[in-house]
Design a protein around this motif. Structure first.
Motif, PDB file in Angstrom:
ATOM      1  N   GLU A   5       2.133   1.342  -3.383  1.00 51.84           N
ATOM      2  CA  GLU A   5       0.923   2.138  -4.316  1.00 51.84           C
ATOM      3  C   GLU A   5      -0.013   3.402  -4.482  1.00 51.84           C
ATOM      4  O   GLU A   5      -0.079   4.067  -4.491  1.00 51.84           O
ATOM      5  CB  GLU A   5       0.085   1.283  -3.993  1.00 51.84           C
ATOM      6  N   ARG A   6       0.477   4.027  -2.618  1.00 49.60           N
ATOM      7  CA  ARG A   6       0.002   5.518  -2.835  1.00 49.60           C
ATOM      8  C   ARG A   6       1.133   6.856  -3.166  1.00 49.60           C
ATOM      9  O   ARG A   6       1.394   7.337  -3.588  1.00 49.60           O
ATOM     10  CB  ARG A   6       0.084   5.650  -1.274  1.00 49.60           C
TER      11      ARG A   6
ATOM     12  N   THR B  87       0.630  -1.437  -0.099  1.00 50.78           N
ATOM     13  CA  THR B  87      -0.168   0.518  -0.011  1.00 50.78           C
ATOM     14  C   THR B  87       0.646   1.375   0.264  1.00 50.78           C
ATOM     15  O   THR B  87       0.681   2.696  -0.383  1.00 50.78           O
ATOM     16  CB  THR B  87      -0.907   0.087   1.301  1.00 50.78           C
TER      17      THR B  87
END
Length: 386
Positions: free
Chosen positions: A113-114, A110
């Motif tokens: 991804e961010r 995550t």
């Protein structure tokens, strides 16, 4: 043993035994019916395993971290797609792991991804650090899955032992009560069930048009029997009732699949979602195959944790593409100066637009007009069934 290695070993063993692709698929279906948690080689063109998707993301980041390259491979957007796919797959598989065991891997993915393609994938140093983190998380995921499977096998052995003891006691108590009459009644009941199943099958075959050769010549009529419209004619209604009765008698994975497709075909919106999810999985496989092609050319890397599975994925995708392209050119009108023959790329682009239109119609809540038999035909729109 990791899941990736186990799947690769299964392919090698099937090849060594001389099994064809169809025979291997049948073996996998039997294994999946015996163990619903089994994840086998078919994941390469359907739902990837958590370990395999994490291995792909790690390999992409590790490749981008290689020093001294003017254009790191794979490109940031493709690497990010693989990271996102790994995160989604881990979240989907999380219920099958012990609580909290994959949270670290999900959180690491995550964070990447961010950051987006420009936030943490441009320089070589960031992917190197991210790859190192994922390598540790991959070991955690593999260990968690192994522990879960070991606990499940232990539970299965205890349950089997309990059933065996219970069965032995029941057999001892019922031994004197078992007579030839009971056996005869059991055989008669089995014969009656088989006769009923044969009658139901004949009703379904009469509607679908299946002949003595067992070939299904009109898939649309078969799908009609799964979820007939409210105003269905008596023959279709009888076929639908017979199919439902057969499903109850079959049991196992076959019955589970039949029920799944009955539910999908009865709800066009769910069917549209299934089509989009399937297309997404194929797109992810193509992204990965493109990534390993670039790493092979630019890095000289020809081995990875999922290499044998990737070969089968590539072959399956090529076979599928040639299948519908061959059908297209076989039935396409003779090319003229005014209407020259479409190139293969143009055919694929045309069918992609057709897919979007079919999905939009299904999302509208209806599948009336959906022409499955000619879904990729050059003389159909895929939505022109009378």
């Amino acid at each position: 043993m990791s899941l990736v290695r186990a799947e690769a070993d299964l392919i090698r063993l099937c090849q060594r035994a001389g099994l064809s692709d169809g025979q291997r698929a049948l073996l996998e279906a039997v294994l999946a019916a015996s163990d619903p948690e089994a994840v086998l080689t078919q994941h390469v063109t359907s739902a990837p395993t958590a370990v395999a998707t994490l291995a792909r993301a790690h390999s992409a980041l590790e490749s981008r971290a290689r020093p001294g390259r003017s254009k790191p491979q794979p490109y940031p957007e493709q690497a990010l797609d693989l990271v996102i796919d790994a995160r989604k797959t881990l979240e989907a598989f999380a219920p099958h792991f012990p609580p909290g065991r994959v949270d670290g891997a999900v959180n690491a993915l995550t964070v990447i991804e961010r950051g987006g393609p420009a936030g943490g994938l441009k320089s070589a140093t960031d992917p190197a650090a991210q790859a190192a983190i994922l390598a540790g998380r991959a070991a955690e995921v593999s260990a968690a899955r192994t522990a879960h499977q070991a606990a499940q096998r232990a539970a299965d052995r205890l349950e089997a032992a309990a059933k065996a003891a219970e069965g032995a006691r029941a057999a001892l108590l019922g031994e004197k009560a078992t007579t030839a009459r009971d056996i005869a009644l059991g055989r008669r009941a089995a014969l009656e069930r088989a006769s009923e199943a044969e009658v139901y099958r004949a009703v379904v075959d009469a509607w679908t048009g299946v002949g003595d050769d067992g070939l299904l010549r009109d898939p649309d009529r078969w799908l009609d029997a799964f979820a007939p419209p409210a105003a269905a004619d008596p023959a279709l209604r009888a076929a639908a009732d017979a199919l439902a009765a057969l499903t109850d008698r079959l049991g196992g994975e076959t019955a589970a699949r039949l029920r799944t497709w009955c539910a999908l075909l009865a709800d066009p919106c769910s069917l549209a979602t299934w089509i989009k999810e399937t297309a997404g999985r194929f797109e992810t496989s193509l992204d990965w195959l493109y990534a390993i092609r670039n790493t092979a050319l630019h890095d000289g890397r020809f081995a990875s944790a999922t290499d044998l599975l990737d070969v089968h994925a590539g072959r399956a995708l090529v076979d599928l593409t040639l299948e519908f392209l061959g059908n297209w050119y076989q039935h396409a009108p003779t090319p003229t100066l005014e209407q020259p023959e479409r190139t293969a790329v143009a055919v694929i682009a045309h069918l992609a637009v057709r897919q979007q239109k079919v999905v939009e119609e299904l999302e509208g809540g209806t599948r009336a007009g959906w022409n499955v038999s000619r879904l990729t035909s050059p003389t159909s729109t895929g939505w022109d069934r009378a």
